[in-house]
Scaffold this active site. Structure first.
Site, PDB file in Angstrom:
ATOM      1  N   GLY A  10       0.829  -1.208   0.000  1.00 54.40           N
ATOM      2  CA  GLY A  10       0.000   0.000   0.000  1.00 54.40           C
ATOM      3  C   GLY A  10       0.858   1.251   0.000  1.00 54.40           C
ATOM      4  N   GLY A  13      -0.152   5.116  -0.981  1.00 56.36           N
ATOM      5  CA  GLY A  13      -1.194   5.834  -0.261  1.00 56.36           C
ATOM      6  C   GLY A  13      -0.652   7.019   0.526  1.00 56.36           C
ATOM      7  N   GLN A  14      -1.524   7.576   1.361  1.00 58.11           N
ATOM      8  CA  GLN A  14      -1.176   8.795   2.108  1.00 58.11           C
ATOM      9  C   GLN A  14       0.045   8.576   3.016  1.00 58.11           C
ATOM     10  OE1 GLN A  14      -4.005  10.145   5.068  1.00 58.11           O
ATOM     11  NE2 GLN A  14      -3.151  12.198   5.113  1.00 58.11           N
ATOM     12  N   ASP A  34       2.329  -1.762  -4.470  1.00 62.14           N
ATOM     13  CA  ASP A  34       0.926  -1.305  -4.454  1.00 62.14           C
ATOM     14  C   ASP A  34       0.255  -1.862  -5.697  1.00 62.14           C
ATOM     15  OD1 ASP A  34      -1.493   0.521  -4.466  1.00 62.14           O
ATOM     16  OD2 ASP A  34      -0.386   1.506  -2.866  1.00 62.14           O
ATOM     17  N   ASP A  52      -0.407  -7.403  -5.291  1.00 57.65           N
ATOM     18  CA  ASP A  52      -1.678  -7.473  -4.568  1.00 57.65           C
ATOM     19  C   ASP A  52      -1.389  -8.132  -3.219  1.00 57.65           C
ATOM     20  OD1 ASP A  52      -4.167  -8.004  -3.534  1.00 57.65           O
ATOM     21  OD2 ASP A  52      -5.026  -8.677  -5.428  1.00 57.65           O
ATOM     22  N   TYR A 142     -14.602  -1.069   9.159  1.00 63.66           N
ATOM     23  CA  TYR A 142     -13.175  -0.708   9.242  1.00 63.66           C
ATOM     24  C   TYR A 142     -12.652  -0.941  10.657  1.00 63.66           C
ATOM     25  CZ  TYR A 142      -9.125   2.531   9.192  1.00 63.66           C
ATOM     26  OH  TYR A 142      -7.882   3.100   9.292  1.00 63.66           O
ATOM     27  N   LYS A 146      -9.986  -3.755  11.970  1.00 68.32           N
ATOM     28  CA  LYS A 146      -8.704  -3.368  12.583  1.00 68.32           C
ATOM     29  C   LYS A 146      -8.580  -3.933  13.998  1.00 68.32           C
ATOM     30  CE  LYS A 146      -6.628  -0.848   9.388  1.00 68.32           C
ATOM     31  NZ  LYS A 146      -5.239  -1.016   8.921  1.00 68.32           N
TER      32      LYS A 146
END
Ligand code: NAD
Ligand code: AKB
Length: 316
Positions: A10, A13-14, A34, A52, A142, A146
């Site tokens: 990932g 991402g941010q 990613d 993936d 979510y 988590k």
């Protein structure tokens, strides 16, 4: 430069787009991965592979091919997107983590980082100075994924001896990469709209206080946690991790000190219900004690830095 080989999932991402660059200053080999196309900066500063995180064979091959010794597993679906597509959020968040943990145990990975979140708390959790150990009844997919992820991490440490470390990030604020589908995204978008249009329509009510953190603090804290000696870790689920706390009206007032004609309007949407279920402030005494955590940025400091950097990006 340190010799470990790090894989980041990932990575576009941010968080990943900044974390990878910081890790590359410390480690010789940091492989960014990613499903998305990387930025030029990410691609040109080191190895990038399309991977993936749910695909076990691909992940195991990559670990073997590059001799990976640490994994930062960032790939996930965030809160707001997750509520719109719960099946997808559950699959990506749970299967992704399970795949990473299984491959890590099988390949003898030295350390794994799992990003948890304040979304593991829910409406029955004490909202002010939420303690490390408390009631946890999240009501978003979510948050549920988590919290289950935290329990898997703790289980893998207890039963398999895997050195897994985790932080419960608050809403993260950054200018390099925009936020990716969360409830705290307004606290990023507001700065871009303030610089570009001098106005912003906020999707949360003006007095919704949430825990937040500026990205430089988040990156520094993540690397501090991962570099700390294993014997300092008393938490293998997720450490409470605090930066600052504020409401949309507080950001608006702070922005107006630099952009006096800025105005904020409010049109709460479905994300308000999610925000109302989360804590307002976090007690991170355990992180302070175990590995010396201390944030540097409060709202006035991060506001000045965000505006300065977004303005500079617009001059280029
Ligand atoms: P983001 O949405 O900006 O980035 C996630 C990245 O994961 C994307 O680039 C996406 O393409 C990638 N991805 C999704 N599915 C994938 C898959 N199957 N395989 C490989 N890559 C895949 O998220 P972020 O804000 O950078 O967050 C990173 C992690 O930190 C997430 O686990 C998130 O839950 C957690 N976190 C973030 C925040 C925050 O405010 N940004 C707060 C708390 C926790
Ligand atoms: C979100 O809003 O979903 C994230 C988070 C706090 O986990 N920013």
């Amino acid at each position: 430069m340190k010799n470990d080989t790090i894989l980041v999932t990932g990575a576009c991402g941010q968080i990943g787009s900044e974390l990878v660059l910081s890790l590359r200053k410390i480690y010789k080999n940091v492989i960014a991965s990613d499903l998305k196309e990387p930025s030029a900066e990410l691609k040109e500063s080191g190895e990038f592979i399309r991977l993936d995180a749910l695909y076990k064979n691909g992940l195991a091959d990559c670990v073997k091919r590059f001799n990976v010794t640490q994994i930062y597993h960032l790939a996930a679906i965030l809160s707001a997107t997750g509520e719109k597509n719960p099946e997808m959020a559950w699959r990506i968040n749970m299967k992704g983590l399970r795949t990473i943990l299984d491959v890590s145990v099988e390949a003898g990975i030295k350390k794994v980082f799992f990003p948890s979140t304040i979304a593991v708390f829910g409406p029955t959790t004490p909202k002010i100075n939420t303690p490390q150990l408390t009631v946890m009844e999240p009501n978003t997919i979510y948050g549920i994924s988590k919290l289950a992820g935290e329990r898997w991490c703790d289980w893998c440490f207890q039963k398999k001896g895997l050195d897994v470390r985790s932080l419960r990030y608050p809403g993260l604020i950054s200018y390099k990469t925009k936020a990716g589908g969360g409830t705290t995204d307004y606290a990023v978008d507001v700065f871009f709209d303030a610089v570009e249009n001098k106005k912003y329509e906020c999707f949360l009510k003006e007095d919704t206080i949430l825990p937040m953190m500026y990205m430089p603090d988040a990156i520094r804290g993540t690397i501090m946690l991962m570099e700390a000696p294993a014997e300092k870790m008393s938490m293998r689920s997720g450490y409470n991790f605090s930066g600052t706390s504020f409401a949309p009206k507080d950001v608006a007032a702070e922005i107006k000190k630099t952009i006096p004609d800025f105005s904020m309007s409010y049109k709460p949407d479905s994300r308000q219900v999610i925000a109302d279920s989360w804590p307002q402030s976090i007690d991170d005494a355990v992180a302070q004690k175990d590995w010396g955590w201390k944030p540097e940025f409060d709202l006035p400091l991060l506001t000045k830095d965000m505006i300065k950097n977004i303005e500079a990006m617009h001059l280029v």
